[in-house]
Write an enzyme that holds these catalytic residues in place. Structure first.
Site, mmCIF file in Angstrom:
data_model
loop_
_atom_site.group_PDB
_atom_site.id
_atom_site.type_symbol
_atom_site.label_atom_id
_atom_site.label_comp_id
_atom_site.label_asym_id
_atom_site.label_seq_id
_atom_site.Cartn_x
_atom_site.Cartn_y
_atom_site.Cartn_z
ATOM 1 N N THR A 61 0.706 -1.176 0.271
ATOM 2 C CA THR A 61 -0.317 0.227 0.444
ATOM 3 C C THR A 61 0.736 1.369 0.092
ATOM 4 O OG1 THR A 61 -1.103 -1.372 1.078
ATOM 5 C CG2 THR A 61 -1.918 1.125 1.128
ATOM 6 N N HIS A 128 -8.604 0.150 2.960
ATOM 7 C CA HIS A 128 -8.218 -0.961 2.822
ATOM 8 C C HIS A 128 -9.493 -2.079 3.423
ATOM 9 C CE1 HIS A 128 -4.028 -1.297 3.986
ATOM 10 N NE2 HIS A 128 -3.669 -0.939 4.903
ATOM 11 N N SER A 157 -5.221 -14.902 4.562
ATOM 12 C CA SER A 157 -6.573 -14.698 4.672
ATOM 13 C C SER A 157 -7.206 -13.755 4.321
ATOM 14 C CB SER A 157 -7.169 -13.916 5.823
ATOM 15 O OG SER A 157 -6.540 -12.587 6.491
ATOM 16 N N TYR A 181 2.202 -6.990 -6.345
ATOM 17 C CA TYR A 181 3.666 -6.440 -6.047
ATOM 18 C C TYR A 181 4.504 -7.383 -6.476
ATOM 19 C CZ TYR A 181 6.671 -5.600 -1.541
ATOM 20 O OH TYR A 181 7.819 -5.514 -1.063
ATOM 21 N N LYS A 249 12.213 -4.836 4.529
ATOM 22 C CA LYS A 249 12.958 -5.568 3.558
ATOM 23 C C LYS A 249 11.900 -5.352 2.637
ATOM 24 C CE LYS A 249 14.937 -9.779 3.717
ATOM 25 N NZ LYS A 249 14.222 -11.035 3.896
HETATM 26 P P1 A3P Z 1 8.116 -6.706 3.886
HETATM 27 O O1 A3P Z 1 7.420 -5.889 5.842
HETATM 28 O O2 A3P Z 1 8.274 -7.680 3.462
HETATM 29 O O3 A3P Z 1 9.637 -5.682 4.541
HETATM 30 P P2 A3P Z 1 2.004 -2.041 3.334
HETATM 31 O O4 A3P Z 1 2.647 -0.473 3.224
HETATM 32 O O5 A3P Z 1 0.820 -2.281 2.115
HETATM 33 O O6 A3P Z 1 1.368 -1.804 5.529
HETATM 34 O O7 A3P Z 1 2.874 -3.159 2.998
HETATM 35 C C1 A3P Z 1 3.869 -2.825 3.855
HETATM 36 C C2 A3P Z 1 5.408 -3.921 3.065
HETATM 37 O O8 A3P Z 1 5.687 -3.206 2.014
HETATM 38 C C3 A3P Z 1 6.680 -3.681 3.930
HETATM 39 O O9 A3P Z 1 6.791 -5.423 3.261
HETATM 40 C C4 A3P Z 1 7.845 -2.828 3.777
HETATM 41 O O10 A3P Z 1 8.318 -3.418 3.633
HETATM 42 C C5 A3P Z 1 6.796 -3.335 1.939
HETATM 43 N N1 A3P Z 1 7.335 -1.242 0.826
HETATM 44 C C6 A3P Z 1 7.000 -0.663 1.518
HETATM 45 N N2 A3P Z 1 7.327 0.622 1.042
HETATM 46 C C7 A3P Z 1 8.010 -0.188 -0.257
HETATM 47 C C8 A3P Z 1 9.288 0.316 -1.402
HETATM 48 N N3 A3P Z 1 9.039 1.152 -1.801
HETATM 49 N N4 A3P Z 1 8.998 -0.438 -2.093
HETATM 50 C C9 A3P Z 1 8.755 -2.021 -1.929
HETATM 51 N N5 A3P Z 1 7.771 -2.851 -1.245
HETATM 52 C C10 A3P Z 1 7.455 -1.774 0.135
#
Ligand code: A3P
Length: 282
Positions: A61, A128, A157, A181, A249
């Site tokens: 997101t 969400h 889920s 993704y 990560k």
């Molecule tokens: P990981 O926990 O596997 O590292 P959301 O934004 O929906 O909460 O998702 C979070 C996930 O997206 C985390 O994955 C985060 O590290 C990753 N994320 C956040 N910023 C990102 C970016 N600019 N490019 C790629 N992945 C990113």
């Protein structure tokens, strides 16, 4: 929608930071059910030019918000001028707001009004919420971008929730864009081009693409760049979560550090079952 009686709904408290209730097949934060969704249904007036970024939590997101914001606002805020870009000063969640969170905040401040009404078109929001809980005037009128992620790297889920967006993206490709993704990781440039074309702000071939605008957005929104921006290393925006928590990560396949092959196989089977016949299985 009248707020549901929370006490009658199954409760889950093992997924901090929020207690979750199961409603119409989905686990949602209590405040989303008592304030977010009712406020959205009562007050929000979508516009045909709105773009809604939809996702299950932990599916990319934050990245999608950064990419869509940077791409849409590239004339006012050139991504090549990274040091002065709003993404340097603000967490992506403060630049593209969650509809249901905003309505919940307004309600807790004692009101029922549409804070988004004052924003100029074209507007961009996130959610969400599952497709089936969005007001019909939103699903009928707005363009929706949905990002999903390997559930072994996010949460299994999410799949029933995801399926609805997928079906809509097949049925109405001009209204719902479905992103993965993992594919964005592999081919960020072509996915940004799909995203901008869908949002109605495609790149002009010569001037912009050859001038490096696409690459600049990829770089500006990379995990490393966002994670290292001072704004994302401490503090909070409007969401009740530390800014740094959104950047860990990234990547694909990190699940193998935390799951046994047996667990992964079991999850793959569940996902395959859930997706059978949907055209979404990988
Ligand atoms: P990981 O926990 O596997 O590292 P959301 O934004 O929906 O909460 O998702 C979070 C996930 O997206 C985390 O994955 C985060 O590290 C990753 N994320 C956040 N910023 C990102 C970016 N600019 N490019 C790629 N992945 C990113």
């Amino acid at each position: 929608m009248a707020p549901p009686a929370l006490d009658s709904l199954p409760l889950e408290t093992r997924c901090p930071p929020f207690p979750l209730r199961q409603y119409k097949g989905f686990w949602l934060p209590e405040v989303t059910l008592t304030a977010g969704v009712p406020g959205l249904r009562a007050c929000f007036r979508p516009r045909p030019t709105d773009v809604l970024l939809a996702s299950f939590p932990k599916s990319g997101t934050t990245w999608l918000k950064a990419l869509a914001f940077a791409a849409r606002n590239r004339a006012a805020h050139p991504p090549s001028d990274a040091d002065h870009h709003p993404l340097r000063r603000s967490n992506p969640h403060d630049l593209v707001r969650f509809l249901e969170v905003e309505f919940a905040l307004v309600e807790s401040a004692g009101g029922l009004r549409d804070e988004f009404e004052a924003l100029p078109s074209p507007r961009m929001f996130a959610t969400h919420l599952p497709y089936s809980l969005l007001p019909e005037r939103v699903t009928a009128g707005s363009r929706i971008v949905y990002v999903c992620r390997d559930p072994k790297d996010a949460l299994v889920s999410s799949w029933l929730f995801t399926k609805k967006y997928w079906e809509e993206s097949v049925r109405r490709p001009d209204k719902v864009l479905f992103l993965r993704y993992e594919e964005m990781m592999l081919a960020p440039r072509s996915n940004i081009k799909r995203l901008t074309e869908f949002m109605g702000c495609g790149f002009s071939g010569e001037e912009e693409e050859e001038g490096g605008a696409v690459d600049a957005i990829v770089e500006l929104c990379s995990l490393g760049k966002l994670k290292n921006a001072a704004v994302n290393q401490s503090g909070r925006g409007k969401l009740p979560v530390d800014n740094e928590a959104f950047f860990r990560k990234g990547g694909a396949g990190g699940w193998s550090d935390h799951m046994t092959p047996e667990m992964a196989q079991r999850l793959d089977e569940i996902v395959d079952d859930a997706l059978q016949g949907s055209g979404l299985a990988s």
